[in-house]
Motif scaffolding. Sequence first.
Motif, PDB file in Angstrom:
ATOM      1  N   MET A 122      32.063   4.105  27.850  1.00 16.28           N
ATOM      2  CA  MET A 122      30.733   4.052  27.245  1.00 16.28           C
ATOM      3  C   MET A 122      29.813   3.125  28.021  1.00 16.28           C
ATOM      4  SD  MET A 122      30.810   6.307  24.984  1.00 16.28           S
ATOM      5  CE  MET A 122      29.042   6.055  24.864  1.00 16.28           C
ATOM      6  N   LEU A 159      28.875  11.837  27.026  1.00 17.96           N
ATOM      7  CA  LEU A 159      29.467  10.976  25.995  1.00 17.96           C
ATOM      8  C   LEU A 159      28.402  10.359  25.098  1.00 17.96           C
ATOM      9  CD1 LEU A 159      32.260   9.043  27.937  1.00 17.96           C
ATOM     10  CD2 LEU A 159      32.367  11.285  26.835  1.00 17.96           C
ATOM     11  N   LEU A 160      27.183  10.235  25.611  1.00 21.85           N
ATOM     12  CA  LEU A 160      26.103   9.633  24.831  1.00 21.85           C
ATOM     13  C   LEU A 160      25.679  10.533  23.678  1.00 21.85           C
ATOM     14  CD1 LEU A 160      23.958   8.223  27.772  1.00 21.85           C
ATOM     15  CD2 LEU A 160      25.577   6.981  26.332  1.00 21.85           C
ATOM     16  N   GLU A 164      27.993   7.754  16.697  1.00 21.29           N
ATOM     17  CA  GLU A 164      28.164   6.327  16.973  1.00 21.29           C
ATOM     18  C   GLU A 164      29.592   5.861  16.702  1.00 21.29           C
ATOM     19  OE1 GLU A 164      27.051   3.002  18.665  1.00 21.29           O
ATOM     20  OE2 GLU A 164      25.724   4.731  18.428  1.00 21.29           O
ATOM     21  N   LYS A 167      31.708   6.712  19.637  1.00 15.49           N
ATOM     22  CA  LYS A 167      31.345   5.852  20.775  1.00 15.49           C
ATOM     23  C   LYS A 167      32.064   4.508  20.672  1.00 15.49           C
ATOM     24  CE  LYS A 167      26.647   7.686  21.453  1.00 15.49           C
ATOM     25  NZ  LYS A 167      25.215   7.353  21.352  1.00 15.49           N
ATOM     26  N   SER A 171      34.574   2.697  23.253  1.00 16.77           N
ATOM     27  CA  SER A 171      34.279   1.350  23.753  1.00 16.77           C
ATOM     28  C   SER A 171      35.458   0.403  23.560  1.00 16.77           C
ATOM     29  CB  SER A 171      33.044   0.768  23.042  1.00 16.77           C
ATOM     30  OG  SER A 171      31.887   1.481  23.388  1.00 16.77           O
TER      31      SER A 171
END
Length: 285
Positions: A122, A159-160, A164, A167, A171
Amino acid sequence: MSKRLGRGLDALIPSLNISDDEKVVEIPLNQLRPNPYQPRKTFNDDSIKELAASIKEHGVIQPIIVRTVLKGYEIIAGERRFRASEFSGLATIPAVVKKFSDQQVMEIALIENLQREDLNAMEIAVAYQSLIDQFSLTQEELSVKVGKSRSHIANFLRLLQLPEEIKQYVSRGTLSMGHAKAIVSLKDEKMQTMIANSAIKEQWSVRELEEAVYKVEEGNAAAKKSVGKPKKKDPYIHQLEDNLRNVYRTTVKIKHNNNKGKIEIMYYSKDDLERLLELLKGKIS
């Protein structure tokens, strides 16, 4: 002979090479500030402590690279050495002062971390998007600057699009880049989250997750196909519905499957219901 920062890094950014005629100066640590474009958000404490122990014994062998800014200097390359020097209690650190633009600073910070594989997926994705947005780069132009293929850039940028929650999983390392790539191919966010949580709970490998995603996509395709091509009603059933509709003077639907089913007789008011009940009683009696 120039002092190299790391295999491949000097080739991508020749301006990072330190030539013999460039002056190495001792800069007080309190006059240095981290690179604001640093894509890495977390530093491993254990690795910083190990580097600090080496610095205590041998000193800082390789100078850091800095640029002059208002009220001091900004670190371009060597933040780990800076942090380890702080941990060691040093007052100064050897450095070479160079001139760089903001774009060069962003590129250097990203490439340095990519070379050392210090970033999670990320962080890489966010850094790529930041370079593209801030300096109006195409994916092709960025791929040249960071020495990666355009498909590599595209895979990270996708991936963006993830929710959330997923993500954060990536991360923290709960899900790998491979897991994330499989999940992002699904279009529905709720399904993405459900699959991600199942992968974590069941400890699926990337291959197992890919198979689960394939089954979901296959099911969606089959559902769309069945919606697009409704089954043609059996003529015999259709004729029975017409006959019953004439008898009861209302809408009648027959639903059947494998010789089992149900008959739906519609009514539209209380009086209509009583009328139908009388008819049915008469048929039964």
